[in-house]
Design an enzyme around this catalytic site. Structure first.
Site, PDB file in Angstrom:
ATOM      1  N   PHE A  58       0.811  -1.073  -0.052  1.00  0.00           N
ATOM      2  CA  PHE A  58      -0.008   0.065   0.070  1.00  0.00           C
ATOM      3  C   PHE A  58       0.870   1.143  -0.011  1.00  0.00           C
ATOM      4  O   PHE A  58       0.478   2.431  -0.394  1.00  0.00           O
ATOM      5  CB  PHE A  58      -0.977  -0.214   1.226  1.00  0.00           C
ATOM      6  CG  PHE A  58      -1.818   1.047   1.415  1.00  0.00           C
ATOM      7  CD1 PHE A  58      -2.724   1.449   0.496  1.00  0.00           C
ATOM      8  CD2 PHE A  58      -1.553   2.027   2.579  1.00  0.00           C
ATOM      9  CE1 PHE A  58      -3.577   2.804   0.781  1.00  0.00           C
ATOM     10  CE2 PHE A  58      -2.126   3.265   2.701  1.00  0.00           C
ATOM     11  CZ  PHE A  58      -3.331   3.551   1.845  1.00  0.00           C
ATOM     12  N   TYR A  59       2.002   1.113   0.517  1.00  0.00           N
ATOM     13  CA  TYR A  59       2.928   2.379   0.549  1.00  0.00           C
ATOM     14  C   TYR A  59       3.099   2.807  -0.687  1.00  0.00           C
ATOM     15  O   TYR A  59       3.661   2.232  -1.616  1.00  0.00           O
ATOM     16  CB  TYR A  59       4.159   2.263   1.399  1.00  0.00           C
ATOM     17  CG  TYR A  59       3.900   1.799   2.642  1.00  0.00           C
ATOM     18  CD1 TYR A  59       2.687   1.929   3.513  1.00  0.00           C
ATOM     19  CD2 TYR A  59       5.190   1.021   3.426  1.00  0.00           C
ATOM     20  CE1 TYR A  59       2.693   1.487   5.086  1.00  0.00           C
ATOM     21  CE2 TYR A  59       5.203   0.712   4.839  1.00  0.00           C
ATOM     22  CZ  TYR A  59       3.734   0.957   5.410  1.00  0.00           C
ATOM     23  OH  TYR A  59       3.711   0.346   6.889  1.00  0.00           O
ATOM     24  N   SER A  60       2.743   3.836  -1.118  1.00  0.00           N
ATOM     25  CA  SER A  60       2.853   4.751  -2.326  1.00  0.00           C
ATOM     26  C   SER A  60       2.372   3.605  -3.680  1.00  0.00           C
ATOM     27  O   SER A  60       2.838   3.934  -4.557  1.00  0.00           O
ATOM     28  CB  SER A  60       4.273   4.963  -2.602  1.00  0.00           C
ATOM     29  OG  SER A  60       4.934   6.315  -1.837  1.00  0.00           O
ATOM     30  N   LEU A  61       1.193   3.123  -3.163  1.00  0.00           N
ATOM     31  CA  LEU A  61       0.445   2.144  -4.139  1.00  0.00           C
ATOM     32  C   LEU A  61       1.681   1.287  -4.650  1.00  0.00           C
ATOM     33  O   LEU A  61       1.653   1.190  -6.171  1.00  0.00           O
ATOM     34  CB  LEU A  61      -0.362   3.066  -5.290  1.00  0.00           C
ATOM     35  CG  LEU A  61      -1.325   4.117  -4.199  1.00  0.00           C
ATOM     36  CD1 LEU A  61      -1.812   4.700  -5.302  1.00  0.00           C
ATOM     37  CD2 LEU A  61      -2.273   3.067  -3.477  1.00  0.00           C
ATOM     38  N   GLY A  62       2.728   0.923  -4.119  1.00  0.00           N
ATOM     39  CA  GLY A  62       3.399  -0.233  -4.676  1.00  0.00           C
ATOM     40  C   GLY A  62       4.870   0.506  -4.766  1.00  0.00           C
ATOM     41  O   GLY A  62       6.061  -0.307  -4.953  1.00  0.00           O
TER      42      GLY A  62
END
Length: 110
Positions: A58-62
């Protein structure tokens, strides 16, 4: 650095874990560090004995996982690290881009 057993796995991890939510792409959040900005942070953690690194898809959407792993490829040996990740948060609004599993709505016709 002090090290402890990770549960019953037999792995020894640093008591401090490097969290990486702040690494990835500023497109996700303006306070995120890009790859160049993240490298000295990761390098310092490794120099201090940290061998435990936490990620999430989820962090920075991958992009967070990509940034951290690109840096690690350059400056560390994979065998020296314990890398964890979390999954399940929505990556976008698509029905198949979130959750751990999905109910099969298609019933086979026999």
């Amino acid at each position: 650095m002090q090290y402890v057993k990770l549960g019953q796995s037999g792995l020894k991890v640093s008591r401090l874990c490097l969290g990486t939510m702040n690494m990835g792409s500023k497109e996700w959040k303006p306070w995120i560090f890009n790859e160049k900005e993240s490298e000295p942070i990761i390098a310092h953690a490794l120099d201090m004995g940290v061998n435990f690194i936490d990620l999430a898809d989820f962090y920075s959407l991958g992009a967070g996982e990509e940034v951290v792993c690109n840096v690690l490829r350059r400056i560390a040996r994979r065998d020296d690290l314990v890398i964890t990740t979390k999954v399940g948060y929505a990556m976008n609004n698509d029905i198949n881009a979130q959750g751990h599993s999905r109910k099969n709505i298609f019933k086979p016709q026999y």
